[in-house]
Design an enzyme around this catalytic site. Sequence first.
Site, mmCIF file in Angstrom:
data_model
loop_
_atom_site.group_PDB
_atom_site.id
_atom_site.type_symbol
_atom_site.label_atom_id
_atom_site.label_comp_id
_atom_site.label_asym_id
_atom_site.label_seq_id
_atom_site.Cartn_x
_atom_site.Cartn_y
_atom_site.Cartn_z
ATOM 1 N N ALA A 190 15.153 2.211 15.412
ATOM 2 C CA ALA A 190 14.111 1.265 15.018
ATOM 3 C C ALA A 190 13.272 0.820 16.215
ATOM 4 O O ALA A 190 13.499 1.229 17.357
ATOM 5 C CB ALA A 190 14.745 0.066 14.326
ATOM 6 N N HIS A 191 12.284 -0.049 15.927
ATOM 7 C CA HIS A 191 11.327 -0.506 16.923
ATOM 8 C C HIS A 191 12.016 -1.229 18.085
ATOM 9 O O HIS A 191 12.968 -1.970 17.903
ATOM 10 C CB HIS A 191 10.299 -1.437 16.272
ATOM 11 C CG HIS A 191 10.914 -2.625 15.611
ATOM 12 N ND1 HIS A 191 11.421 -2.588 14.331
ATOM 13 C CD2 HIS A 191 11.114 -3.886 16.057
ATOM 14 C CE1 HIS A 191 11.901 -3.773 14.017
ATOM 15 N NE2 HIS A 191 11.734 -4.574 15.038
ATOM 16 N N HIS A 192 11.512 -0.966 19.277
ATOM 17 C CA HIS A 192 11.925 -1.651 20.506
ATOM 18 C C HIS A 192 13.412 -1.482 20.809
ATOM 19 O O HIS A 192 14.024 -2.338 21.446
ATOM 20 C CB HIS A 192 11.548 -3.150 20.428
ATOM 21 C CG HIS A 192 11.724 -3.855 21.739
ATOM 22 N ND1 HIS A 192 12.086 -5.190 21.810
ATOM 23 C CD2 HIS A 192 11.632 -3.416 23.017
ATOM 24 C CE1 HIS A 192 12.188 -5.540 23.086
ATOM 25 N NE2 HIS A 192 11.910 -4.480 23.835
ATOM 26 N N VAL A 193 14.009 -0.405 20.361
ATOM 27 C CA VAL A 193 15.378 -0.072 20.766
ATOM 28 C C VAL A 193 15.323 0.619 22.122
ATOM 29 O O VAL A 193 14.389 1.364 22.418
ATOM 30 C CB VAL A 193 16.045 0.836 19.714
ATOM 31 C CG1 VAL A 193 17.301 1.508 20.266
ATOM 32 C CG2 VAL A 193 16.378 0.035 18.464
ATOM 33 N N SER B 163 15.214 -3.874 18.397
ATOM 34 C CA SER B 163 15.409 -4.664 19.617
ATOM 35 C C SER B 163 16.848 -4.665 20.122
ATOM 36 O O SER B 163 17.253 -5.580 20.844
ATOM 37 C CB SER B 163 14.932 -6.110 19.403
ATOM 38 O OG SER B 163 13.559 -6.133 19.079
#
Length: 360
Positions: free
Chosen positions: A247-250, A267
Amino acid sequence: MSEAPVYTLKQLAELLQVEVQGNIETPISGVEDISQAQPHHIAFLDNEKYSSFLKNTKAGAIILSRSQAMQHAHLKKNFLITNESPSLTFQKCIELFIEPVTSGFPGIHPTAVIHPTARIEKNVTIEPYVVISQHAHIGSDTYIGAGSVIGAHSVLGANCLIHPKVVIRERVLMGNRVVVQPGAVLGSCGFGYITNAFGHHKPLKHLGYVIVGDDVEIGANTTIDRGRFKNTVIHEGTKIDNQVQVAHHVEIGKHSIIVAQAGIAGSTKIGEHVIIGGQTGITGHISIADHVIMIAQTGVTKSITSPGIYGGAPARPYQETHRLIAKIRNLPKTEERLSKLEKQVRDLSTPSLAEIPSEI
């Protein structure tokens, strides 16, 4: 394809830098699994679980470790003895016998659509119906498979292998020697919405990048989303299996392994040399320490701060999980014993007829 080469064991030993035990003039012309190998094949033994095949294999030679060769010396087989992983030596052997398979479309195919502002370095192969958007940059010796899409302002390093039907959207920065299997999508918008006063979910713009380090491999139908403002980062040497959701910002640390159908929510930060088992789910906004192993179907709901093996849902140290599973497995027997004890207590607390007074 050209005819397969033939090597003697002596020649193979010199090429692979290993030691021969047995007939050095044995001819070898191919590679095969130890259970199926014939006298002209070379096979390997790495996992001792398969040592039962060693006695009856017809292979002309077997690659194994020094300790395995000593253990099985009584079999009088031809051995190539390696000081590294037998599987790794066997992989080098495969490259001697098996020619790489190509599509037959060298260079840039005329059906490819390439924006005039895109920059294509030397020796790049671009197969039929590829689309390369404005200001994209493709590094030298990179291979882009049929039907793939490279988005605007994305950068692919040198010697990358992009298999067919891959989508690399805008703002993806990729290092060198990256491999992406068919159907993968890099740079999708993260799963971010805001609910307005009417209860409607409105999508949020995601302006971050996906950054992929050198020597990363990404499996088929895996998806890696870009962040809303910050970047999603896959550090060098990490290997991601098929159907994984990042997912986003991993952020995933160096040389980690993520097995099929795992999911990492937004995150979350994964450390270096981490192994994530298949179908593991990791919640968002947490961190995982270096050298953590999560067995299959682990459910991670909070940060893991110490190296070790974890399992279960919620995740806990594996030994604790193992004990808990054992207790759950014994619940029917425990219930039966408890029922017997309850009956005994009832019997003790109920007076017999002899104890009941005959007169009041």
